[in-house]
Design a protein around this motif. Structure first.
Motif, PDB file in Angstrom:
ATOM      1  N   LEU A  23       0.819  -1.219   0.000  1.00  0.00           N
ATOM      2  CA  LEU A  23       0.000   0.000   0.000  1.00  0.00           C
ATOM      3  C   LEU A  23       0.853   1.269   0.000  1.00  0.00           C
ATOM      4  O   LEU A  23       0.317   2.370  -0.122  1.00  0.00           O
ATOM      5  N   GLY A  24       2.153   1.107   0.169  1.00  0.00           N
ATOM      6  CA  GLY A  24       3.024   2.283   0.239  1.00  0.00           C
ATOM      7  C   GLY A  24       3.067   2.914   1.618  1.00  0.00           C
ATOM      8  O   GLY A  24       3.547   4.040   1.772  1.00  0.00           O
ATOM      9  N   THR A  25       2.576   2.213   2.633  1.00  0.00           N
ATOM     10  CA  THR A  25       2.575   2.728   4.000  1.00  0.00           C
ATOM     11  C   THR A  25       3.731   2.119   4.796  1.00  0.00           C
ATOM     12  O   THR A  25       4.186   1.016   4.494  1.00  0.00           O
ATOM     13  N   ASN A  26       4.177   2.838   5.821  1.00  0.00           N
ATOM     14  CA  ASN A  26       5.211   2.317   6.714  1.00  0.00           C
ATOM     15  C   ASN A  26       4.568   1.429   7.772  1.00  0.00           C
ATOM     16  O   ASN A  26       3.585   1.825   8.406  1.00  0.00           O
ATOM     17  N   VAL A  27       5.115   0.226   7.948  1.00  0.00           N
ATOM     18  CA  VAL A  27       4.535  -0.725   8.900  1.00  0.00           C
ATOM     19  C   VAL A  27       5.632  -1.257   9.824  1.00  0.00           C
ATOM     20  O   VAL A  27       6.508  -1.987   9.399  1.00  0.00           O
ATOM     21  N   GLY A  98      -1.796   2.004  -5.903  1.00  0.00           N
ATOM     22  CA  GLY A  98      -1.090   3.130  -6.514  1.00  0.00           C
ATOM     23  C   GLY A  98      -1.959   4.363  -6.429  1.00  0.00           C
ATOM     24  O   GLY A  98      -3.063   4.319  -5.872  1.00  0.00           O
ATOM     25  N   ASP A  99      -1.496   5.457  -6.991  1.00  0.00           N
ATOM     26  CA  ASP A  99      -2.248   6.706  -6.894  1.00  0.00           C
ATOM     27  C   ASP A  99      -3.635   6.628  -7.518  1.00  0.00           C
ATOM     28  O   ASP A  99      -4.555   7.339  -7.113  1.00  0.00           O
ATOM     29  N   LYS A 100      -3.809   5.742  -8.523  1.00  0.00           N
ATOM     30  CA  LYS A 100      -5.067   5.700  -9.272  1.00  0.00           C
ATOM     31  C   LYS A 100      -5.931   4.482  -8.952  1.00  0.00           C
ATOM     32  O   LYS A 100      -6.976   4.291  -9.581  1.00  0.00           O
ATOM     33  N   GLY A 101      -5.504   3.658  -8.005  1.00  0.00           N
ATOM     34  CA  GLY A 101      -6.354   2.530  -7.641  1.00  0.00           C
ATOM     35  C   GLY A 101      -5.587   1.312  -7.190  1.00  0.00           C
ATOM     36  O   GLY A 101      -4.393   1.371  -6.852  1.00  0.00           O
ATOM     37  N   PHE A 102      -6.294   0.162  -7.206  1.00  0.00           N
ATOM     38  CA  PHE A 102      -5.745  -1.111  -6.739  1.00  0.00           C
ATOM     39  C   PHE A 102      -5.599  -2.102  -7.897  1.00  0.00           C
ATOM     40  O   PHE A 102      -6.373  -2.063  -8.858  1.00  0.00           O
ATOM     41  N   ALA A 103      -4.616  -2.993  -7.769  1.00  0.00           N
ATOM     42  CA  ALA A 103      -4.441  -4.099  -8.711  1.00  0.00           C
ATOM     43  C   ALA A 103      -4.346  -5.389  -7.902  1.00  0.00           C
ATOM     44  O   ALA A 103      -3.516  -5.506  -6.998  1.00  0.00           O
ATOM     45  N   LEU A 104      -5.222  -6.368  -8.228  1.00  0.00           N
ATOM     46  CA  LEU A 104      -5.307  -7.603  -7.465  1.00  0.00           C
ATOM     47  C   LEU A 104      -5.017  -8.797  -8.361  1.00  0.00           C
ATOM     48  O   LEU A 104      -5.429  -8.832  -9.520  1.00  0.00           O
ATOM     49  N   SER A 105      -4.318  -9.784  -7.804  1.00  0.00           N
ATOM     50  CA  SER A 105      -4.073 -11.044  -8.503  1.00  0.00           C
ATOM     51  C   SER A 105      -4.587 -12.184  -7.643  1.00  0.00           C
ATOM     52  O   SER A 105      -4.466 -12.149  -6.411  1.00  0.00           O
ATOM     53  N   PHE A 106      -5.153 -13.207  -8.293  1.00  0.00           N
ATOM     54  CA  PHE A 106      -5.748 -14.321  -7.565  1.00  0.00           C
ATOM     55  C   PHE A 106      -4.774 -15.488  -7.427  1.00  0.00           C
ATOM     56  O   PHE A 106      -3.955 -15.736  -8.310  1.00  0.00           O
ATOM     57  N   ARG A 107      -4.909 -16.195  -6.336  1.00  0.00           N
ATOM     58  CA  ARG A 107      -4.074 -17.377  -6.108  1.00  0.00           C
ATOM     59  C   ARG A 107      -4.433 -18.455  -7.137  1.00  0.00           C
ATOM     60  O   ARG A 107      -5.595 -18.820  -7.293  1.00  0.00           O
ATOM     61  N   ASP A 108      -3.420 -18.923  -7.855  1.00  0.00           N
ATOM     62  CA  ASP A 108      -3.591 -19.934  -8.907  1.00  0.00           C
ATOM     63  C   ASP A 108      -4.586 -19.475  -9.978  1.00  0.00           C
ATOM     64  O   ASP A 108      -5.205 -20.304 -10.651  1.00  0.00           O
ATOM     65  N   ASN A 109      -4.779 -18.154 -10.095  1.00  0.00           N
ATOM     66  CA  ASN A 109      -5.724 -17.578 -11.071  1.00  0.00           C
ATOM     67  C   ASN A 109      -7.144 -18.100 -10.885  1.00  0.00           C
ATOM     68  O   ASN A 109      -7.929 -18.149 -11.840  1.00  0.00           O
ATOM     69  N   PRO A 146      -2.485   7.662   3.249  1.00  0.00           N
ATOM     70  CA  PRO A 146      -3.191   7.225   4.462  1.00  0.00           C
ATOM     71  C   PRO A 146      -4.602   6.679   4.227  1.00  0.00           C
ATOM     72  O   PRO A 146      -5.121   5.937   5.074  1.00  0.00           O
ATOM     73  N   VAL A 147      -5.249   7.054   3.116  1.00  0.00           N
ATOM     74  CA  VAL A 147      -6.626   6.590   2.892  1.00  0.00           C
ATOM     75  C   VAL A 147      -6.666   5.198   2.258  1.00  0.00           C
ATOM     76  O   VAL A 147      -7.741   4.598   2.159  1.00  0.00           O
ATOM     77  N   ARG A 148      -5.541   4.681   1.839  1.00  0.00           N
ATOM     78  CA  ARG A 148      -5.542   3.459   1.026  1.00  0.00           C
ATOM     79  C   ARG A 148      -6.059   2.233   1.771  1.00  0.00           C
ATOM     80  O   ARG A 148      -6.820   1.443   1.217  1.00  0.00           O
ATOM     81  N   SER A 149      -5.645   2.058   3.012  1.00  0.00           N
ATOM     82  CA  SER A 149      -6.091   0.864   3.737  1.00  0.00           C
ATOM     83  C   SER A 149      -7.588   0.883   3.969  1.00  0.00           C
ATOM     84  O   SER A 149      -8.270  -0.134   3.818  1.00  0.00           O
ATOM     85  N   GLY A 150      -8.129   2.059   4.312  1.00  0.00           N
ATOM     86  CA  GLY A 150      -9.575   2.157   4.527  1.00  0.00           C
ATOM     87  C   GLY A 150     -10.358   1.899   3.262  1.00  0.00           C
ATOM     88  O   GLY A 150     -11.365   1.176   3.275  1.00  0.00           O
ATOM     89  N   GLN A 151      -9.910   2.465   2.144  1.00  0.00           N
ATOM     90  CA  GLN A 151     -10.577   2.240   0.873  1.00  0.00           C
ATOM     91  C   GLN A 151     -10.474   0.778   0.447  1.00  0.00           C
ATOM     92  O   GLN A 151     -11.421   0.210  -0.099  1.00  0.00           O
ATOM     93  N   ALA A 152      -9.322   0.185   0.680  1.00  0.00           N
ATOM     94  CA  ALA A 152      -9.146  -1.228   0.327  1.00  0.00           C
ATOM     95  C   ALA A 152     -10.143  -2.099   1.081  1.00  0.00           C
ATOM     96  O   ALA A 152     -10.787  -2.989   0.506  1.00  0.00           O
ATOM     97  N   LYS A 153     -10.297  -1.836   2.378  1.00  0.00           N
ATOM     98  CA  LYS A 153     -11.253  -2.620   3.178  1.00  0.00           C
ATOM     99  C   LYS A 153     -12.686  -2.397   2.697  1.00  0.00           C
ATOM    100  O   LYS A 153     -13.484  -3.346   2.646  1.00  0.00           O
ATOM    101  N   ASN A 154     -13.023  -1.152   2.334  1.00  0.00           N
ATOM    102  CA  ASN A 154     -14.374  -0.882   1.832  1.00  0.00           C
ATOM    103  C   ASN A 154     -14.679  -1.708   0.582  1.00  0.00           C
ATOM    104  O   ASN A 154     -15.742  -2.329   0.477  1.00  0.00           O
TER     105      ASN A 154
END
Length: 204
Positions: A23-27, A98-109, A146-154
């Motif tokens: 997400l580009g956040t420090n953890v 990224g700045d414009k959204g999320f990209a997701l990949s599935f396990r074993d497609n 900072p908004v990325r994790s919240g948006q991802a969960k939504n």
């Protein structure tokens, strides 16, 4: 014996796989927050083994009680753990922001409940796309990290809600023994409308 061993290895791998999230956040757990190295390492191990939102809440409450208000970097760490739990339910192997959204990949497609996913994608009016390489693209304004994790969960919770509704509809249709008339607008939830939620709470 070889086939039995192979089956055991596959079962172990299925239990242990974890989503890669960026997400580009420090953890991290800062030394200034938990000075004792052994305690920090113990916390990292505990956080890595969390399996539910209740367990995450318990860690937050315990840390707040022992060490005070949690720093943003540790909150980010726990947000990642929560996202991993949601991603695992949906068989998501990789989750990037990224700045414009999320990209997701599935396990074993492999996509869980592909019909439900396609229906949900259609309801998002172009904001979600499934590419030929099985990558799911979600368009969103994520320039502020900072908004990325919240948006991802939504987004993931909406998707999971869709999957559950589709599963219930299938069971209901099967129990009736005939097609179930369903309003598509209600079946495929879209982005949360905060104004509508506030109005609903006011009425209750």
């Amino acid at each position: 014996k070889q086939s039995s061993q192979s089956a055991e290895e596959n079962a172990t791998e299925a239990q242990e796989w974890s989503t890669q999230i960026s997400l580009g956040t420090n953890v991290l757990i800062p030394e200034s927050y938990v000075p004792d190295l052994s305690v920090r390492l113990s916390l990292y191990r505990r956080i890595g083994n969390l399996k539910s939102q209740d367990e995450i809440f318990d860690v937050k409450a315990e840390c707040a009680d022992r060490f005070g208000k949690m720093p943003d970097t540790m909150n980010n760490l726990l947000e990642i753990v929560e996202l991993k739990q949601l991603c695992r339910q949906l068989n998501i192997q990789k989750f990037d922001a990224g700045d414009k959204g999320f990209a997701l990949s599935f396990r074993d497609n492999q996509v869980q409940d592909p019909d439900a996913l396609i229906g949900w994608i259609s309801a998002q009016r172009g904001k979600v796309q499934l590419k030929a390489n099985h990558r799911l693209i979600i368009k969103d304004d994520l320039a502020k990290v900072p908004v990325r994790s919240g948006q991802a969960k939504n987004w993931l919770r909406l998707w999971e809600l869709t999957r559950q509704r589709a599963e219930l509809e299938t069971k209901w249709r099967t129990s009736l023994g005939k097609p179930l008339k369903q309003d598509s607008k209600n079946l495929w939830p879209t982005e949360p409308n905060l104004s509508q939620q506030k109005t609903a709470k006011a009425k209750t």
